[in-house]
Design a protein around this motif. Structure first.
Motif, short mmCIF file in Angstrom:
data_model
loop_
_atom_site.label_atom_id
_atom_site.label_comp_id
_atom_site.label_asym_id
_atom_site.label_seq_id
_atom_site.Cartn_x
_atom_site.Cartn_y
_atom_site.Cartn_z
N TRP A 57 0.83 -1.21 0.00
CA TRP A 57 0.00 0.00 0.00
C TRP A 57 0.86 1.26 0.00
O TRP A 57 0.51 2.26 -0.63
N ALA B 249 1.92 1.95 -3.53
CA ALA B 249 0.82 1.81 -4.49
C ALA B 249 1.05 2.66 -5.73
O ALA B 249 0.68 2.27 -6.85
N TRP B 250 1.68 3.81 -5.57
CA TRP B 250 1.91 4.68 -6.73
C TRP B 250 2.90 4.05 -7.71
O TRP B 250 2.76 4.19 -8.93
N ILE C 188 3.27 0.76 -8.09
CA ILE C 188 2.53 -0.34 -8.71
C ILE C 188 1.61 0.19 -9.80
O ILE C 188 1.50 -0.40 -10.88
N ALA C 189 0.95 1.32 -9.51
CA ALA C 189 0.03 1.91 -10.50
C ALA C 189 0.79 2.35 -11.76
O ALA C 189 0.34 2.13 -12.88
N ILE C 190 1.95 2.96 -11.56
CA ILE C 190 2.75 3.41 -12.71
C ILE C 190 3.21 2.22 -13.55
O ILE C 190 3.14 2.23 -14.78
N GLY D 43 1.78 -0.72 -13.76
CA GLY D 43 0.62 -1.27 -14.45
C GLY D 43 0.24 -0.45 -15.67
O GLY D 43 -0.07 -1.00 -16.73
N LEU D 44 0.27 0.87 -15.53
CA LEU D 44 -0.09 1.74 -16.66
C LEU D 44 0.95 1.66 -17.77
O LEU D 44 0.58 1.67 -18.96
N PHE E 227 -1.68 -4.60 -18.37
CA PHE E 227 -1.86 -3.98 -17.05
C PHE E 227 -1.73 -5.02 -15.94
O PHE E 227 -1.05 -4.79 -14.93
N PHE F 207 1.11 -5.08 -13.09
CA PHE F 207 0.65 -5.01 -11.70
C PHE F 207 1.22 -6.17 -10.88
O PHE F 207 1.80 -5.97 -9.81
N CYS G 133 4.22 -6.04 -7.96
CA CYS G 133 3.92 -6.50 -6.60
C CYS G 133 4.89 -7.61 -6.19
O CYS G 133 5.37 -7.64 -5.05
#
Length: 251
Positions: free
Chosen positions: A22, A25-26, A28-30, A32-33, A190, A194, A198
């Motif tokens: 958590w 998370a930023w 992980i988001a990057i 994934g994108l 994605f 992701f 992780c």
């Protein structure tokens, strides 16, 4: 001196790992994108789109004669219809049949290449046989499919006496591409980004043997805390950091 046996049991704190994920998370988001963008670009620009066109043929199986054996079937016999579709499919997927199709359409394929572009079967377990042709050109796919509807009945009637095929629905060019699916590739990209991100974060956290705080010592090693060294380099405590900087300036 008494010998003591120490048993080290390694355990993974899932709640702590969730907190670590958590907190990042930023990242992980990057990831994934970025992976989704790669998947989108790959599907949109790197893969040549393919198109399908289908022709439907009615299989007449009232009375057939193959070689010296004769066979009478009911038009409602579904199992017999399936058997005929398999037989007709084998005749379709034959070198002689496919080479005749290639010659008439003048398409730049070998019979083996054309065979891989074909899909056939019984339509909804009926006596209607479908033949689907998939190529990189929708107009070429429909042309090949319609040529098959002309060549195949003649080939079948020449091999199986009494067998006929009637065109139920001719093939038309379908401009909607079959593959690749941009949505599917983007979603897969994605998810891969992701999951991999992780996994990397979890592995690095598990392999990290650095002592971060007293709670980490208590939960991991179960050793008592005798003292705590204050942060004099302004990495966690503003008070000690200011005191340390002030002394440096005075010196």
């Amino acid at each position: 001196m008494d010998n003591k046996e120490f048993s080290e049991e390694y355990s993974i704190d899932l709640l702590r790992l969730l907190k670590v994920l958590w907190s990042k998370a930023w990242i992980i988001a990057i990831c994934g994108l970025l992976a989704a963008a790669i998947g989108f670009s790959f599907a949109a620009f790197a893969i040549e789109p393919t198109y399908s066109s289908t022709v439907k043929l009615y299989v007449n199986n009232n009375s057939l004669s193959l070689g010296g054996a004769s066979l009478s079937l009911s038009t409602g016999d579904i199992s017999a219809s399936r058997s005929l579709v398999v037989t007709y499919g084998e005749i379709l997927d034959n070198r002689t049949t496919l080479e005749e199709v290639i010659e008439k359409t003048e398409c730049p394929y070998t019979y083996k290449e054309l065979s891989k572009m074909l899909k056939y079967g019984s339509l909804n377990n009926t006596e209607v046989m479908f033949v689907t042709v998939t190529t990189t050109d929708p107009y070429e796919a429909s042309e090949i499919a319609n040529c098959i509807s002309e060549v195949l009945p003649v080939r079948i009637s020449g091999i199986i006496k009494g067998a006929t095929m009637i065109v139920v629905d001719s093939a038309v060019p379908v401009l909607e591409k079959v593959e690749p699916s941009i949505t599917k590739y983007t979603a897969i990209g994605f998810m891969l980004g992701f999951v991999l991100c992780c996994a990397v974060i979890v592995v690095f956290d598990i392999l990290d043997d650095t002592i971060h705080d007293e709670e980490h010592v208590l939960t991991t090693y179960e050793y008592p805390i005798l003292a705590r060294i204050p942060d004099l380099l302004n990495r966690g405590s503003q008070k000690y950091g200011y005191y340390y900087k002030k002394n440096i300036d005075e010196d």
